[in-house]
Design an enzyme around this catalytic site. Structure first.
Site, PDB file in Angstrom:
ATOM      1  N   GLY A   1       0.875  -1.164   0.000  1.00 36.69           N
ATOM      2  CA  GLY A   1       0.000   0.000   0.000  1.00 36.69           C
ATOM      3  C   GLY A   1       0.905   1.204   0.000  1.00 36.69           C
ATOM      4  O   GLY A   1       1.804   1.303  -0.825  1.00 36.69           O
TER       5      GLY A   1
ATOM      6  N   SER B   1       3.500   3.070   2.589  1.00 32.08           N
ATOM      7  CA  SER B   1       4.107   2.853   3.905  1.00 32.08           C
ATOM      8  C   SER B   1       3.929   4.047   4.843  1.00 32.08           C
ATOM      9  O   SER B   1       3.837   3.871   6.056  1.00 32.08           O
ATOM     10  CB  SER B   1       5.584   2.500   3.766  1.00 32.08           C
ATOM     11  OG  SER B   1       6.288   3.545   3.131  1.00 32.08           O
TER      12      SER B   1
ATOM     13  N   CYS C   1       6.125  -5.385   0.203  1.00 26.82           N
ATOM     14  CA  CYS C   1       6.249  -4.033  -0.339  1.00 26.82           C
ATOM     15  C   CYS C   1       6.169  -2.978   0.777  1.00 26.82           C
ATOM     16  O   CYS C   1       7.050  -2.953   1.619  1.00 26.82           O
ATOM     17  CB  CYS C   1       5.214  -3.835  -1.443  1.00 26.82           C
ATOM     18  SG  CYS C   1       5.696  -2.547  -2.583  1.00 26.82           S
TER      19      CYS C   1
ATOM     20  N   ARG D   1      12.792   3.223  -0.660  1.00 24.64           N
ATOM     21  CA  ARG D   1      11.450   3.287  -1.256  1.00 24.64           C
ATOM     22  C   ARG D   1      11.514   3.656  -2.744  1.00 24.64           C
ATOM     23  O   ARG D   1      12.434   4.320  -3.178  1.00 24.64           O
ATOM     24  CB  ARG D   1      10.598   4.313  -0.511  1.00 24.64           C
ATOM     25  CG  ARG D   1      10.414   3.956   0.958  1.00 24.64           C
ATOM     26  CD  ARG D   1       9.725   5.083   1.708  1.00 24.64           C
ATOM     27  NE  ARG D   1       8.423   5.340   1.151  1.00 24.64           N
ATOM     28  CZ  ARG D   1       7.877   6.556   1.064  1.00 24.64           C
ATOM     29  NH1 ARG D   1       8.529   7.608   1.484  1.00 24.64           N
ATOM     30  NH2 ARG D   1       6.691   6.713   0.557  1.00 24.64           N
TER      31      ARG D   1
ATOM     32  N   ILE E   1       5.279  -3.059  -7.659  1.00 21.11           N
ATOM     33  CA  ILE E   1       4.486  -1.836  -7.848  1.00 21.11           C
ATOM     34  C   ILE E   1       5.101  -0.730  -6.997  1.00 21.11           C
ATOM     35  O   ILE E   1       5.030  -0.790  -5.763  1.00 21.11           O
ATOM     36  CB  ILE E   1       3.008  -2.053  -7.441  1.00 21.11           C
ATOM     37  CG1 ILE E   1       2.413  -3.231  -8.228  1.00 21.11           C
ATOM     38  CG2 ILE E   1       2.197  -0.779  -7.670  1.00 21.11           C
ATOM     39  CD1 ILE E   1       1.033  -3.648  -7.751  1.00 21.11           C
ATOM     40  N   ARG E   2       5.713   0.256  -7.649  1.00 18.98           N
ATOM     41  CA  ARG E   2       6.430   1.312  -6.915  1.00 18.98           C
ATOM     42  C   ARG E   2       7.202   0.702  -5.735  1.00 18.98           C
ATOM     43  O   ARG E   2       7.116   1.146  -4.597  1.00 18.98           O
ATOM     44  CB  ARG E   2       5.455   2.396  -6.434  1.00 18.98           C
ATOM     45  CG  ARG E   2       4.780   3.134  -7.575  1.00 18.98           C
ATOM     46  CD  ARG E   2       3.936   4.299  -7.087  1.00 18.98           C
ATOM     47  NE  ARG E   2       2.980   3.901  -6.070  1.00 18.98           N
ATOM     48  CZ  ARG E   2       1.848   3.263  -6.311  1.00 18.98           C
ATOM     49  NH1 ARG E   2       1.497   2.969  -7.544  1.00 18.98           N
ATOM     50  NH2 ARG E   2       1.045   2.930  -5.337  1.00 18.98           N
TER      51      ARG E   2
ATOM     52  N   HIS F   1       4.826  -8.203  -4.771  1.00 18.94           N
ATOM     53  CA  HIS F   1       3.511  -8.722  -4.380  1.00 18.94           C
ATOM     54  C   HIS F   1       3.284 -10.083  -5.036  1.00 18.94           C
ATOM     55  O   HIS F   1       2.931 -10.134  -6.209  1.00 18.94           O
ATOM     56  CB  HIS F   1       2.406  -7.793  -4.894  1.00 18.94           C
ATOM     57  CG  HIS F   1       2.432  -6.422  -4.330  1.00 18.94           C
ATOM     58  ND1 HIS F   1       1.696  -6.063  -3.233  1.00 18.94           N
ATOM     59  CD2 HIS F   1       3.084  -5.319  -4.721  1.00 18.94           C
ATOM     60  CE1 HIS F   1       1.893  -4.783  -2.976  1.00 18.94           C
ATOM     61  NE2 HIS F   1       2.736  -4.305  -3.854  1.00 18.94           N
TER      62      HIS F   1
ATOM     63  N   GLU G   1       0.865 -11.965  -3.982  1.00 23.05           N
ATOM     64  CA  GLU G   1      -0.592 -12.165  -3.829  1.00 23.05           C
ATOM     65  C   GLU G   1      -1.370 -11.645  -5.031  1.00 23.05           C
ATOM     66  O   GLU G   1      -2.530 -11.978  -5.216  1.00 23.05           O
ATOM     67  CB  GLU G   1      -1.087 -11.507  -2.524  1.00 23.05           C
ATOM     68  CG  GLU G   1      -1.168  -9.997  -2.495  1.00 23.05           C
ATOM     69  CD  GLU G   1       0.192  -9.295  -2.391  1.00 23.05           C
ATOM     70  OE1 GLU G   1       1.235  -9.974  -2.376  1.00 23.05           O
ATOM     71  OE2 GLU G   1       0.194  -8.052  -2.339  1.00 23.05           O
TER      72      GLU G   1
HETATM   73  N1  GLN Z   1       5.918   3.032  -2.765  1.00 23.66           N
HETATM   74  C1  GLN Z   1       5.151   2.574  -1.640  1.00 23.66           C
HETATM   75  C2  GLN Z   1       5.750   3.102  -0.335  1.00 23.66           C
HETATM   76  O1  GLN Z   1       6.804   3.670  -0.326  1.00 23.66           O
HETATM   77  C3  GLN Z   1       5.042   1.065  -1.590  1.00 23.66           C
HETATM   78  C4  GLN Z   1       4.251   0.546  -2.769  1.00 23.66           C
HETATM   79  C5  GLN Z   1       3.578  -0.789  -2.547  1.00 23.66           C
HETATM   80  O2  GLN Z   1       3.368  -1.231  -1.406  1.00 23.66           O
HETATM   81  N2  GLN Z   1       3.180  -1.427  -3.617  1.00 23.66           N
HETATM   82  O3  GLN Z   1       5.143   2.902   0.664  1.00 23.66           O
END
Ligand code: GLN
Length: 191
Positions: free
Chosen positions: A48, A50, A80, A109, A138-139, A175, A177
């Protein structure tokens, strides 16, 4: 009786973890309050954002109780953003970013920058499965400077760390999941 797994459900993709656990036939509940924590034998912290997860851990009074449970040996897995929450050090935190600080590793990050915000990859983790596991980044963060008690479970071809373990604490940059893969959940359940 099977042990109940908790999935921190303050923000992020907790439902997808619950779906995989249901597919594996494992009893699982959402953890939103300190009393939920008392019902679970292990905990997943999802991806999500952080910084948001950190804030909500504080406002829901879960930060200290979760930290105490991890220190007592409760297995925990952060995917993540959840992995960032676990790291003792964040290379580029937001000002005042709250996190659990339980694993001797540094999280960096958004390590893949803007051009490559999201991508799918197959990660080979010999300790986890015989076949490469399809996962989504994802990011995503990467992990750096692992302490001596940290075992690296996966690196990218450029050697950056994307999965690691310290005792019963597991972190993954990616991820699993979101691809329906179950191998990492099974591995976590074996800890
Ligand atoms: N970029 C988000 C962060 O720094 C993490 C992204 C993710 O959990 N998919 O919290």
């Amino acid at each position: 009786m099977k042990e109940t797994v908790g999935v921190l459900a303050l923000q992020g993709d907790f439902q997808e973890h619950l779906d995989i656990l249901a597919k594996l036939g494992v009893p699982a509940i959402q953890v939103r309050l300190p009393r939920d924590l008392e019902r679970v034998g292990r905990l997943i912290i999802p991806g999500g954002e952080s910084t948001t997860i950190g804030k909500l851990l504080v406002t829901s009074k879960l930060l200290q109780p979760i930290r105490a449970r991890i220190k007592k040996g409760t297995p925990v897995w952060g995917t993540c953003a959840g992995g960032i929450a676990m790291a003792k050090r964040i290379a580029d935190p937001e000002k005042g970013q709250a996190h659990l600080k339980v694993m001797d590793i540094t999280a960096r990050r958004n390590a893949f920058g803007r051009q490559l915000e999201s991508f799918e990859a197959k990660i080979f983790m010999p300790k986890v499965d015989r076949k490469p596991i399809p996962v989504l980044f994802i990011r995503a963060p990467v992990f750096e400077s692992p302490g001596k008690d940290v075992e690296v479970l996966a690196r990218l071809p450029d050697k950056r760390i994307v999965a690691a373990q310290q005792g019963k604490i597991l972190v993954t940059s990616f991820h699993p999941e979101l691809t329906g893969a179950t191998a990492l959940h099974q591995y976590f359940l074996s800890l």
